[in-house]
Write an enzyme that holds these catalytic residues in place. Sequence first.
Site, PDB file in Angstrom:
ATOM      1  N   GLU A 261       0.925  -1.294  -0.189  1.00 34.55           N
ATOM      2  CA  GLU A 261       0.040  -0.062   0.171  1.00 34.55           C
ATOM      3  C   GLU A 261       0.860   1.283   0.073  1.00 34.55           C
ATOM      4  O   GLU A 261       2.075   1.225   0.410  1.00 34.55           O
ATOM      5  CB  GLU A 261      -0.710  -0.165   1.370  1.00 34.55           C
ATOM      6  CG  GLU A 261      -1.860  -1.226   1.631  1.00 34.55           C
ATOM      7  CD  GLU A 261      -2.098  -1.423   2.722  1.00 34.55           C
ATOM      8  OE1 GLU A 261      -1.992  -0.595   3.712  1.00 34.55           O
ATOM      9  OE2 GLU A 261      -2.857  -2.431   2.782  1.00 34.55           O
TER      10      GLU A 261
ATOM     11  N   LYS B  99       2.392   4.543   1.657  1.00 34.74           N
ATOM     12  CA  LYS B  99       2.332   5.012   3.048  1.00 34.74           C
ATOM     13  C   LYS B  99       2.017   6.443   2.942  1.00 34.74           C
ATOM     14  O   LYS B  99       2.666   7.326   2.217  1.00 34.74           O
ATOM     15  CB  LYS B  99       3.851   4.840   3.482  1.00 34.74           C
ATOM     16  CG  LYS B  99       4.110   5.273   4.770  1.00 34.74           C
ATOM     17  CD  LYS B  99       5.506   4.851   5.311  1.00 34.74           C
ATOM     18  CE  LYS B  99       5.699   5.042   6.733  1.00 34.74           C
ATOM     19  NZ  LYS B  99       5.311   6.344   7.214  1.00 34.74           N
TER      20      LYS B  99
ATOM     21  N   ARG C 225      -2.069   8.392  12.012  1.00 36.80           N
ATOM     22  CA  ARG C 225      -2.643   7.277  12.175  1.00 36.80           C
ATOM     23  C   ARG C 225      -3.892   7.330  13.144  1.00 36.80           C
ATOM     24  O   ARG C 225      -3.919   8.079  14.123  1.00 36.80           O
ATOM     25  CB  ARG C 225      -1.580   6.368  12.979  1.00 36.80           C
ATOM     26  CG  ARG C 225      -2.151   4.663  13.287  1.00 36.80           C
ATOM     27  CD  ARG C 225      -1.757   4.117  11.773  1.00 36.80           C
ATOM     28  NE  ARG C 225      -2.056   2.619  12.063  1.00 36.80           N
ATOM     29  CZ  ARG C 225      -1.241   1.808  12.488  1.00 36.80           C
ATOM     30  NH1 ARG C 225      -0.019   2.091  12.677  1.00 36.80           N
ATOM     31  NH2 ARG C 225      -1.502   0.548  12.546  1.00 36.80           N
TER      32      ARG C 225
ATOM     33  N   ARG D 294      -2.588   7.529  17.863  1.00 37.45           N
ATOM     34  CA  ARG D 294      -1.497   6.547  18.079  1.00 37.45           C
ATOM     35  C   ARG D 294      -1.229   6.653  19.681  1.00 37.45           C
ATOM     36  O   ARG D 294      -0.930   5.801  20.394  1.00 37.45           O
ATOM     37  CB  ARG D 294      -0.324   6.672  17.230  1.00 37.45           C
ATOM     38  CG  ARG D 294       0.709   5.727  17.256  1.00 37.45           C
ATOM     39  CD  ARG D 294       1.499   5.741  16.117  1.00 37.45           C
ATOM     40  NE  ARG D 294       2.773   5.579  16.401  1.00 37.45           N
ATOM     41  CZ  ARG D 294       3.569   5.203  15.443  1.00 37.45           C
ATOM     42  NH1 ARG D 294       3.483   5.751  14.193  1.00 37.45           N
ATOM     43  NH2 ARG D 294       4.860   5.148  15.867  1.00 37.45           N
TER      44      ARG D 294
ATOM     45  N   GLU E 131      -5.049   6.006   8.055  1.00 38.54           N
ATOM     46  CA  GLU E 131      -4.509   7.287   8.125  1.00 38.54           C
ATOM     47  C   GLU E 131      -5.420   8.363   7.750  1.00 38.54           C
ATOM     48  O   GLU E 131      -6.162   8.201   6.917  1.00 38.54           O
ATOM     49  CB  GLU E 131      -3.205   6.970   7.436  1.00 38.54           C
ATOM     50  CG  GLU E 131      -2.230   8.132   7.401  1.00 38.54           C
ATOM     51  CD  GLU E 131      -1.063   7.716   8.626  1.00 38.54           C
ATOM     52  OE1 GLU E 131      -1.070   6.848   9.165  1.00 38.54           O
ATOM     53  OE2 GLU E 131      -0.190   8.782   8.392  1.00 38.54           O
TER      54      GLU E 131
ATOM     55  N   PHE F 131      -7.019   0.987   6.191  1.00 38.57           N
ATOM     56  CA  PHE F 131      -6.291  -0.139   5.712  1.00 38.57           C
ATOM     57  C   PHE F 131      -6.505  -1.471   6.508  1.00 38.57           C
ATOM     58  O   PHE F 131      -5.820  -2.387   6.096  1.00 38.57           O
ATOM     59  CB  PHE F 131      -4.762   0.312   5.377  1.00 38.57           C
ATOM     60  CG  PHE F 131      -4.077   0.950   6.590  1.00 38.57           C
ATOM     61  CD1 PHE F 131      -3.904   0.291   7.838  1.00 38.57           C
ATOM     62  CD2 PHE F 131      -3.773   2.139   6.505  1.00 38.57           C
ATOM     63  CE1 PHE F 131      -3.185   0.878   8.850  1.00 38.57           C
ATOM     64  CE2 PHE F 131      -3.076   3.042   7.637  1.00 38.57           C
ATOM     65  CZ  PHE F 131      -2.680   2.421   8.585  1.00 38.57           C
TER      66      PHE F 131
ATOM     67  N   ARG G 181       5.910  -3.878  17.064  1.00 41.00           N
ATOM     68  CA  ARG G 181       6.772  -3.548  15.640  1.00 41.00           C
ATOM     69  C   ARG G 181       7.545  -4.893  15.523  1.00 41.00           C
ATOM     70  O   ARG G 181       8.472  -5.283  15.997  1.00 41.00           O
ATOM     71  CB  ARG G 181       7.698  -2.577  16.152  1.00 41.00           C
ATOM     72  CG  ARG G 181       8.426  -1.797  14.768  1.00 41.00           C
ATOM     73  CD  ARG G 181       9.495  -0.873  15.071  1.00 41.00           C
ATOM     74  NE  ARG G 181       8.969   0.425  15.964  1.00 41.00           N
ATOM     75  CZ  ARG G 181       8.211   1.289  15.566  1.00 41.00           C
ATOM     76  NH1 ARG G 181       7.884   1.281  14.209  1.00 41.00           N
ATOM     77  NH2 ARG G 181       7.776   2.191  16.085  1.00 41.00           N
TER      78      ARG G 181
ATOM     79  N   LYS H 142       8.174  -0.882   6.375  1.00 37.63           N
ATOM     80  CA  LYS H 142       7.776   0.482   5.703  1.00 37.63           C
ATOM     81  C   LYS H 142       9.204   1.041   4.915  1.00 37.63           C
ATOM     82  O   LYS H 142      10.147   0.778   5.347  1.00 37.63           O
ATOM     83  CB  LYS H 142       7.620   1.622   6.816  1.00 37.63           C
ATOM     84  CG  LYS H 142       8.634   1.794   7.777  1.00 37.63           C
ATOM     85  CD  LYS H 142       8.324   2.755   8.823  1.00 37.63           C
ATOM     86  CE  LYS H 142       9.142   2.625  10.036  1.00 37.63           C
ATOM     87  NZ  LYS H 142       8.638   3.495  11.169  1.00 37.63           N
TER      88      LYS H 142
END
Length: 591
Positions: free
Chosen positions: A233, A235, A240, A255, A283, A351, A453, A459
Amino acid sequence: MQRFALACEAIAATTKKLQKTAIVAGYLKSRSIDEAAASAIFLSGRPFPAWEETTLQVGGRSLWQIVAELSGKSEDEIAAAYRRHGDLGAVAGDVLPQLPDQGLTVLEVEHAFRQIATARGSAAKSALVRELLTHASPVEAKYIIKIMTGDLRIGLKESLVEEAIAKAYGHTLTDVQRANMLLGDIGEATRLAAENKLAEAKMRLFHPLGFMLASPIDSPAEGLSYFADATVEDKYDGIRAQAHVSEGEMKLFSRTRDEITESFPELPGALADLPHDAILDGEIVAWEYPAKAGDTQQIVDETVSDKKEETEEQATNLGRARPFTVLQQRLGRKKVSDKMLRESPVAFLVFDVLYANGELMLDLPLRERARILDAVLAAPRKAYNHRGHRGAQGSLTFDLDERSDASAAIIRAPVFRATSPEQLEELFVAAQARGNEGLMIKDLNSPYTPGKRGKSWLKMKRELATLDVVVTAVEYGHGKRIGVLSDYTFAVWDGDRLVNIGKAYSGLTDVEIAEMTKWFLEHTIEDQGFRLVVEPKIVLEVAFNNMMKSDRHDSGYALRFPRIVRLRPDKLPEDADTIERVREIYGRQQK
Ligand code: AMP
């Protein structure tokens, strides 16, 4: 509460995590379920469960005065104690008198917190706090105040409390964490753990779950090295947001887990009438809607599951993101003017889906979640029925004319496929050409892991380069920048001549802009009315998304989405970049 306080003292006295959790576990087990539940919340440093929006609303100043008053000490003495301890709770423990008949239960403290929260006005609240602290022993008061100020400062994170609950009642940590995550209430999780009912924990909407995070990669090849089935996708460079939607109500969380619904009044209208309860991840981006007003645009027309690929043209048809700096004007506002809604509209690029149709989706692979997300967004929605349209394949559409009178677009973030580093590179360049930061590469087989993470989301972002440039002309800004010189035209060296290459509006702080305004006014060479030509002395570092050949500036090049990274007072104008370097960057971008 005495036992609670003494347990806290013991926890503070050790730095070993295992010992801390053992103390908490022992304490919880020794209490009734009700007390253990309330204590678990207090041990997490809060007066109320996380999901509740209840706050005590007792100011630090009032607390300070009450402690001074009950201790019989002067403000100076309290201030001296505060300097020693650095924490009002600890001060209270030190200066409050020990009196007979003091002593409270945890449940009495919990009850008092509720009363304080519901009391109206600071006088009423202060009276209740005074009453509570009068009945507390000094060490109890110490921890009551710490809870009220939101930090126990005993080296106990909520994650350790979860571990202790697991240990106390013989469950796995994963089960406890899961219940706490779903409920947003570590007290309730404690109760379920004690009653052996953790599996019964149900999702409680309107408290934010953790966000899944991504790891950076350095090269397109690395982007495809961790998993076989990658979906890609763009970025987006926005913020967020997690949207909770249920029965016409909708809230957005950032976030940092703050509620940000008020800053985006156009989004609830667009989301609240989803046919299902849902939690969506996406986002929020400042959005440039397609120019052909009146056209009906297709928003959702792709699914991952049927492997159709998004074409570049389709992705651009939706409109495009504007730079983050445009969105920045919308952040942190409680009131958003109509003008701002018109001039800086947003879109919510969705997303992921974490919850829908009464089911938690976290453990489903992304492939499944993507399919469900498509279905959730594609279902007809009430608000659109009477004024919206349905696209050829039953896709959700919106009408641009209608958009102006409330709702923003909820856009399913377009998905792409890449199976080779070259394809990834191509998508990357296309994403940047659309004004986006780069790409997100996601493992179609991965579950949603809140707050983690890992290598399931990658990313890929790369600043094409930055240039050091010299400011040659300045203009007054717009909106809140109306009286200050905030728009800068800048140049690079072509031999001993400066040639303009771009213009940037943003990136400096208000203070920097104020200082620069003063400097530019004092160093104006020519006042052209709307524009001041200034002495070429100020060096800026600018970043940009890509570079184009263009007649707009005399360098023959223009930058896309230039933004000021920082002032470079450490550089002399002679140190700025040259047209040769510009050509080199342009050439690199063409490869
Ligand atoms: P970074 O902030 O550089 O660590 O990058 C991760 C952030 O990118 C996420 O937290 C999102 O806010 C943002 N982002 C933009 N587009 C996407 C996307 N398609 N999928 C996931 N995150 C995205």
